[in-house]
Design a protein around this motif. Structure first.
Motif, PDB file in Angstrom:
ATOM      1  N   PRO A   1      36.815 -26.290   8.282  1.00 38.29           N
ATOM      2  CA  PRO A   1      35.899 -25.231   8.130  1.00 38.29           C
ATOM      3  C   PRO A   1      34.516 -25.663   8.417  1.00 38.29           C
ATOM      4  N   GLU A   2      34.120 -26.991   8.438  1.00 37.36           N
ATOM      5  CA  GLU A   2      32.891 -27.519   8.827  1.00 37.36           C
ATOM      6  C   GLU A   2      32.696 -27.339  10.313  1.00 37.36           C
ATOM      7  N   ILE A   3      33.738 -27.654  11.002  1.00 41.20           N
ATOM      8  CA  ILE A   3      33.542 -27.382  12.330  1.00 41.20           C
ATOM      9  C   ILE A   3      33.666 -26.111  12.863  1.00 41.20           C
ATOM     10  N   ARG A   4      34.367 -25.156  12.301  1.00 40.58           N
ATOM     11  CA  ARG A   4      34.480 -23.875  12.488  1.00 40.58           C
ATOM     12  C   ARG A   4      33.053 -23.205  12.390  1.00 40.58           C
ATOM     13  N   ASN A   5      32.285 -23.515  11.435  1.00 37.80           N
ATOM     14  CA  ASN A   5      31.004 -23.010  11.178  1.00 37.80           C
ATOM     15  C   ASN A   5      29.942 -23.633  11.835  1.00 37.80           C
ATOM     16  N   GLY A   6      29.994 -24.931  11.943  1.00 32.22           N
ATOM     17  CA  GLY A   6      29.090 -26.054  12.448  1.00 32.22           C
ATOM     18  C   GLY A   6      29.207 -25.800  14.214  1.00 32.22           C
ATOM     19  N   ILE A   7      30.247 -25.122  14.803  1.00 30.61           N
ATOM     20  CA  ILE A   7      30.279 -25.096  16.093  1.00 30.61           C
ATOM     21  C   ILE A   7      29.415 -23.788  16.410  1.00 30.61           C
ATOM     22  N   LYS A   8      29.359 -22.958  15.749  1.00 28.63           N
ATOM     23  CA  LYS A   8      28.828 -21.573  15.901  1.00 28.63           C
ATOM     24  C   LYS A   8      27.002 -22.025  15.807  1.00 28.63           C
ATOM     25  N   ALA A   9      26.751 -22.612  14.990  1.00 28.90           N
ATOM     26  CA  ALA A   9      25.433 -23.033  14.898  1.00 28.90           C
ATOM     27  C   ALA A   9      25.027 -24.037  16.003  1.00 28.90           C
ATOM     28  N   PHE A  10      25.788 -24.850  16.470  1.00 26.16           N
ATOM     29  CA  PHE A  10      25.600 -25.752  17.506  1.00 26.16           C
ATOM     30  C   PHE A  10      25.135 -25.033  18.818  1.00 26.16           C
ATOM     31  N   ALA A  11      26.018 -24.181  19.062  1.00 29.60           N
ATOM     32  CA  ALA A  11      25.770 -23.336  20.248  1.00 29.60           C
ATOM     33  C   ALA A  11      25.055 -21.903  20.000  1.00 29.60           C
ATOM     34  N   ASN A  12      24.528 -21.823  18.786  1.00 25.30           N
ATOM     35  CA  ASN A  12      23.946 -20.440  18.777  1.00 25.30           C
ATOM     36  C   ASN A  12      24.780 -19.241  19.185  1.00 25.30           C
ATOM     37  N   TRP A  13      25.858 -19.432  18.961  1.00 33.31           N
ATOM     38  CA  TRP A  13      27.078 -18.417  19.407  1.00 33.31           C
ATOM     39  C   TRP A  13      27.895 -17.982  18.473  1.00 33.31           C
ATOM     40  N   PRO A  14      28.303 -16.637  17.914  1.00 36.65           N
ATOM     41  CA  PRO A  14      28.615 -16.558  16.793  1.00 36.65           C
ATOM     42  C   PRO A  14      30.376 -16.480  16.850  1.00 36.65           C
ATOM     43  N   THR A  15      31.073 -16.657  18.004  1.00 35.78           N
ATOM     44  CA  THR A  15      32.458 -16.352  18.118  1.00 35.78           C
ATOM     45  C   THR A  15      33.265 -17.608  18.654  1.00 35.78           C
ATOM     46  N   ILE A  16      34.448 -17.592  18.387  1.00 36.86           N
ATOM     47  CA  ILE A  16      35.472 -18.704  18.896  1.00 36.86           C
ATOM     48  C   ILE A  16      36.454 -17.986  19.845  1.00 36.86           C
ATOM     49  N   PRO A  17      36.843 -18.466  21.154  1.00 37.32           N
ATOM     50  CA  PRO A  17      36.596 -19.856  21.503  1.00 37.32           C
ATOM     51  C   PRO A  17      35.088 -20.051  22.202  1.00 37.32           C
ATOM     52  N   GLN A  18      35.016 -21.426  22.287  1.00 38.50           N
ATOM     53  CA  GLN A  18      33.898 -21.916  23.042  1.00 38.50           C
ATOM     54  C   GLN A  18      34.238 -23.072  23.840  1.00 38.50           C
ATOM     55  N   LEU A  19      33.634 -22.747  25.153  1.00 37.78           N
ATOM     56  CA  LEU A  19      34.040 -23.821  26.144  1.00 37.78           C
ATOM     57  C   LEU A  19      32.772 -24.555  26.580  1.00 37.78           C
ATOM     58  N   TYR A  20      32.936 -25.997  26.777  1.00 39.40           N
ATOM     59  CA  TYR A  20      31.677 -27.026  27.092  1.00 39.40           C
ATOM     60  C   TYR A  20      32.393 -27.623  28.219  1.00 39.40           C
ATOM     61  N   VAL A  21      31.584 -27.692  29.315  1.00 40.85           N
ATOM     62  CA  VAL A  21      31.811 -28.463  30.669  1.00 40.85           C
ATOM     63  C   VAL A  21      30.616 -29.442  30.964  1.00 40.85           C
ATOM     64  N   GLY A  22      30.939 -30.735  30.916  1.00 42.34           N
ATOM     65  CA  GLY A  22      30.002 -31.813  31.125  1.00 42.34           C
ATOM     66  C   GLY A  22      29.104 -31.715  30.322  1.00 42.34           C
ATOM     67  N   GLY A  23      29.283 -31.465  28.856  1.00 40.64           N
ATOM     68  CA  GLY A  23      28.367 -31.506  27.810  1.00 40.64           C
ATOM     69  C   GLY A  23      27.611 -30.018  27.513  1.00 40.64           C
ATOM     70  N   GLU A  24      27.671 -28.897  28.474  1.00 41.35           N
ATOM     71  CA  GLU A  24      27.079 -27.952  28.576  1.00 41.35           C
ATOM     72  C   GLU A  24      27.863 -26.785  27.954  1.00 41.35           C
ATOM     73  N   PHE A  25      27.081 -25.861  27.185  1.00 40.72           N
ATOM     74  CA  PHE A  25      27.911 -24.685  26.666  1.00 40.72           C
ATOM     75  C   PHE A  25      28.030 -23.862  28.046  1.00 40.72           C
ATOM     76  N   ILE A  26      29.227 -23.405  27.989  1.00 41.48           N
ATOM     77  CA  ILE A  26      29.486 -22.182  29.200  1.00 41.48           C
ATOM     78  C   ILE A  26      29.756 -20.782  28.378  1.00 41.48           C
ATOM     79  N   GLY A  27      30.502 -20.748  27.556  1.00 38.11           N
ATOM     80  CA  GLY A  27      30.581 -19.310  26.884  1.00 38.11           C
ATOM     81  C   GLY A  27      32.066 -19.193  26.476  1.00 38.11           C
ATOM     82  N   GLY A  28      32.162 -18.074  26.001  1.00 35.55           N
ATOM     83  CA  GLY A  28      33.552 -17.553  25.106  1.00 35.55           C
ATOM     84  C   GLY A  28      34.453 -17.038  26.318  1.00 35.55           C
ATOM     85  N   CYS A  29      35.398 -16.297  25.808  1.00 33.22           N
ATOM     86  CA  CYS A  29      36.571 -15.778  26.489  1.00 33.22           C
ATOM     87  C   CYS A  29      36.245 -14.932  27.695  1.00 33.22           C
ATOM     88  N   ASP A  30      35.408 -13.900  27.294  1.00 33.07           N
ATOM     89  CA  ASP A  30      34.705 -13.108  28.217  1.00 33.07           C
ATOM     90  C   ASP A  30      34.129 -13.656  29.183  1.00 33.07           C
TER      91      ASP A  30
END
Length: 107
Positions: free
Chosen positions: A56-85
């Motif tokens: 649960p800490e990662i589930r909530n923490g990742i949303k804050a980390f990326a300032n993105w409210p949904t899962i899944p989240q993709l990161y490439v080369g350390g950069e946030f890319i986005g979600g499924c759409d």
């Protein structure tokens, strides 16, 4: 290590990281399943995945980390890319394939 430090470590030490519900072998939501399929279609045979349902800490923490409210989240080369759409749109435009060229991950 606090959860934000852990997430930063995960996204910076692995070329391709997918925070998802379930695992690549057994996704537990449709968006996560589609995200895995898109990565495979782009030729990414291996990537680091994190099952947010396990922690649960990662589930909530990742949303804050990326300032993105949904899962899944993709990161490439350390950069946030986005979600499924965003992944789907980038895949359809050929942008995701270019971004992922030469990237491979462990995990």
């Amino acid at each position: 290590m606090d959860v934000q430090q852990l997430i930063k470590e995960q996204v910076t030490s692995n070329p391709v990281v997918l925070y998802m519900k379930g695992t690549p072998q057994f996704p537990q939501c449709g968006f996560s399943a589609v995200s895995v399929q898109i990565l495979k279609a782009c030729g990414v045979a291996s990537f680091f995945s994190v099952n947010v349902l396990d922690d649960p800490e990662i589930r909530n923490g990742i949303k804050a980390f990326a300032n993105w409210p949904t899962i899944p989240q993709l990161y490439v080369g350390g950069e946030f890319i986005g979600g499924c759409d965003i992944m789907r749109e980038m895949y359809e435009e050929g942008e995701l394939q270019k971004l992922l060229q030469g990237q491979s991950g462990g995990g």
